[in-house]
Motif scaffolding. Structure first.
Motif, PDB file in Angstrom:
ATOM      1  N   SER A  45      -1.589  -4.022 -10.103  1.00 60.51           N
ATOM      2  CA  SER A  45      -0.802  -3.463  -9.246  1.00 60.51           C
ATOM      3  C   SER A  45      -1.345  -4.304  -7.827  1.00 60.51           C
ATOM      4  O   SER A  45      -2.334  -4.720  -7.503  1.00 60.51           O
ATOM      5  CB  SER A  45      -1.160  -1.946  -8.969  1.00 60.51           C
ATOM      6  N   LYS A  46      -0.168  -4.015  -6.885  1.00 60.33           N
ATOM      7  CA  LYS A  46      -0.494  -4.834  -5.454  1.00 60.33           C
ATOM      8  C   LYS A  46      -1.992  -4.140  -4.834  1.00 60.33           C
ATOM      9  O   LYS A  46      -2.514  -4.758  -4.301  1.00 60.33           O
ATOM     10  CB  LYS A  46       0.688  -4.428  -4.676  1.00 60.33           C
ATOM     11  N   ARG A  47      -1.855  -2.784  -4.972  1.00 59.89           N
ATOM     12  CA  ARG A  47      -3.249  -2.103  -4.486  1.00 59.89           C
ATOM     13  C   ARG A  47      -4.421  -2.498  -5.003  1.00 59.89           C
ATOM     14  O   ARG A  47      -5.281  -2.838  -4.411  1.00 59.89           O
ATOM     15  CB  ARG A  47      -2.886  -0.502  -4.578  1.00 59.89           C
ATOM     16  N   GLU A  48      -4.442  -2.511  -6.390  1.00 56.06           N
ATOM     17  CA  GLU A  48      -5.638  -3.356  -7.099  1.00 56.06           C
ATOM     18  C   GLU A  48      -5.849  -4.520  -6.591  1.00 56.06           C
ATOM     19  O   GLU A  48      -7.025  -5.102  -6.520  1.00 56.06           O
ATOM     20  CB  GLU A  48      -5.562  -3.165  -8.702  1.00 56.06           C
ATOM     21  N   TYR A  56       0.672   0.100   6.151  1.00 50.58           N
ATOM     22  CA  TYR A  56       0.871  -0.829   7.242  1.00 50.58           C
ATOM     23  C   TYR A  56       1.824  -1.835   6.847  1.00 50.58           C
ATOM     24  O   TYR A  56       2.533  -2.356   8.006  1.00 50.58           O
ATOM     25  CB  TYR A  56      -0.715  -1.932   6.847  1.00 50.58           C
ATOM     26  N   PHE A  57       2.368  -2.054   5.773  1.00 51.59           N
ATOM     27  CA  PHE A  57       3.431  -2.957   5.677  1.00 51.59           C
ATOM     28  C   PHE A  57       4.714  -2.199   6.403  1.00 51.59           C
ATOM     29  O   PHE A  57       5.298  -2.905   6.877  1.00 51.59           O
ATOM     30  CB  PHE A  57       3.725  -3.108   4.081  1.00 51.59           C
ATOM     31  N   GLU A  58       4.858  -1.264   6.192  1.00 55.19           N
ATOM     32  CA  GLU A  58       5.989  -0.573   6.828  1.00 55.19           C
ATOM     33  C   GLU A  58       5.877  -0.459   8.397  1.00 55.19           C
ATOM     34  O   GLU A  58       6.884  -0.785   9.110  1.00 55.19           O
ATOM     35  CB  GLU A  58       6.155   0.954   6.517  1.00 55.19           C
ATOM     36  N   SER A 107       2.608 -13.775   7.915  1.00 57.36           N
ATOM     37  CA  SER A 107       2.695 -13.052   6.612  1.00 57.36           C
ATOM     38  C   SER A 107       2.334 -11.393   7.097  1.00 57.36           C
ATOM     39  O   SER A 107       1.371 -11.365   7.607  1.00 57.36           O
ATOM     40  CB  SER A 107       1.847 -13.562   5.362  1.00 57.36           C
ATOM     41  N   ILE A 108       2.932 -10.582   6.433  1.00 62.11           N
ATOM     42  CA  ILE A 108       2.690  -9.249   6.443  1.00 62.11           C
ATOM     43  C   ILE A 108       1.942  -8.704   5.086  1.00 62.11           C
ATOM     44  O   ILE A 108       2.656  -8.710   4.138  1.00 62.11           O
ATOM     45  CB  ILE A 108       3.752  -8.369   6.641  1.00 62.11           C
ATOM     46  N   GLU A 109       0.629  -8.224   5.176  1.00 63.10           N
ATOM     47  CA  GLU A 109       0.138  -8.054   3.770  1.00 63.10           C
ATOM     48  C   GLU A 109       0.701  -7.002   3.218  1.00 63.10           C
ATOM     49  O   GLU A 109       1.314  -5.760   3.925  1.00 63.10           O
ATOM     50  CB  GLU A 109      -1.390  -7.986   3.860  1.00 63.10           C
ATOM     51  N   ASP A 110       0.834  -6.801   1.869  1.00 65.66           N
ATOM     52  CA  ASP A 110       1.784  -5.851   1.297  1.00 65.66           C
ATOM     53  C   ASP A 110       1.077  -5.178   0.110  1.00 65.66           C
ATOM     54  O   ASP A 110       1.354  -5.925  -1.102  1.00 65.66           O
ATOM     55  CB  ASP A 110       3.179  -6.449   0.949  1.00 65.66           C
TER      56      ASP A 110
END
Lengths: 190, 190
Positions: A47-50, B109-111, B137-140
């Protein structure tokens, strides 16, 4: 081999690899072994979070192997330094390692908060503090950023280089970084 | 006596002493001994800058004596947490102490970067990253803030509580703080 961790928001630039490679090259030229975020492979995740947690782990591991840090504390998306870089600065202070930092902004925190954030709409509070319309006081200690950053660097004998650059070069100008390297080299390389 | 360091931007509020006293009281009610920035006398100094360094030293000393930290990472003057608090979170991670955090902002953070900072004016870069008009870039990563913060907390088994509150209570609502206290109490108090 003295290893220096190169912290900063360059990772967000579209030409991140180029700028980070240039910083690594300058660090090597100064006699250091550079440790650069993004240089190690990130383990596969689901996942993105992982993935975010995995990158954090890789960066923390690099810092544990580093002898010192040079942090780019140039204001990022606002009036203060990138919080990822600030975390890393604090982490290295906690580990007891020497810390150096630079900012490509000439103005201090008080000026940035007053002009850039509040647009000059500040007033004295009854307690004497200068505050914005939101009531929050603006710290005024002749520092480049929050006192924990400037103070943490000064307390351990580090240097926080402040050097103005043209706005277009805010995240790419490496003069202040080179100055940090030279100072750190004099102190940590035989 | 398990000592908890209470980090956060409450120090900038006009009613800082009241809010910090309330947080200390809640920490004591949960069974902890609270260590609160501002509670110790600051040594006499000769300049604003020296005073800032002295406060930093007192805060670092408190953290060294603390067994864990609960950090208020609610966005402060921008889209990320207060950098002073972030430094302290990193510092405690470097010291190897347990870390807990909370934010009174429900959005990640992304939002916040996308809407609050860039006003929706973002685009995909050739490398696939979402970026603002400045090319950054925006970390997501489905995280509340920068991955070093969320990742550092998760890696050491801490918890980062996210709880929305009415805007007027952004820095005074203590529900998420109380939730952190309850989680930390279950883990660190016999």
């Amino acid at each position: 081999m003295v290893k220096v961790y190169l912290a900063g928001p360059e990772v967000f630039l579209s030409n991140a690899r180029m700028i980070l490679a240039r910083k690594a090259e300058l660090a090597r030229a100064a006699g250091f072994t550079p440790l650069v975020p993004g240089d190690l492979a990130i383990p596969e995740t689901n996942s993105k979070r992982e993935r975010g947690v995995a990158i954090s782990g890789v960066n923390e591991g690099m810092m544990r192997h580093a002898d010192l840090i040079i942090a780019n504390l140039t204001p990022f998306r606002g009036i203060s330094a990138d919080v990822g870089t600030v975390f890393e600065l604090g982490f290295m202070c906690g580990l007891g390692r020497p810390v150096y930092a630079y900012t490509n902004s000439a103005r201090g925190y008080f000026e940035r908060a007053l002009h850039d954030y509040y647009g000059g709409r500040v007033a004295k509070r009854p307690d004497g503090a200068t505050a914005g319309p939101d009531g929050l006081s603006i710290e005024d200690f002749d520092m480049a950023d929050n006192l924990m950053l400037d103070g943490g660097i000064e307390t351990r004998g580090g240097t926080f280089v402040r050097r103005p650059v043209p706005e277009a070069e805010r995240f790419t100008n490496l003069q202040a970084f080179e100055e940090c390297l030279a100072i750190a080299a004099r102190r940590h390389l035989a």
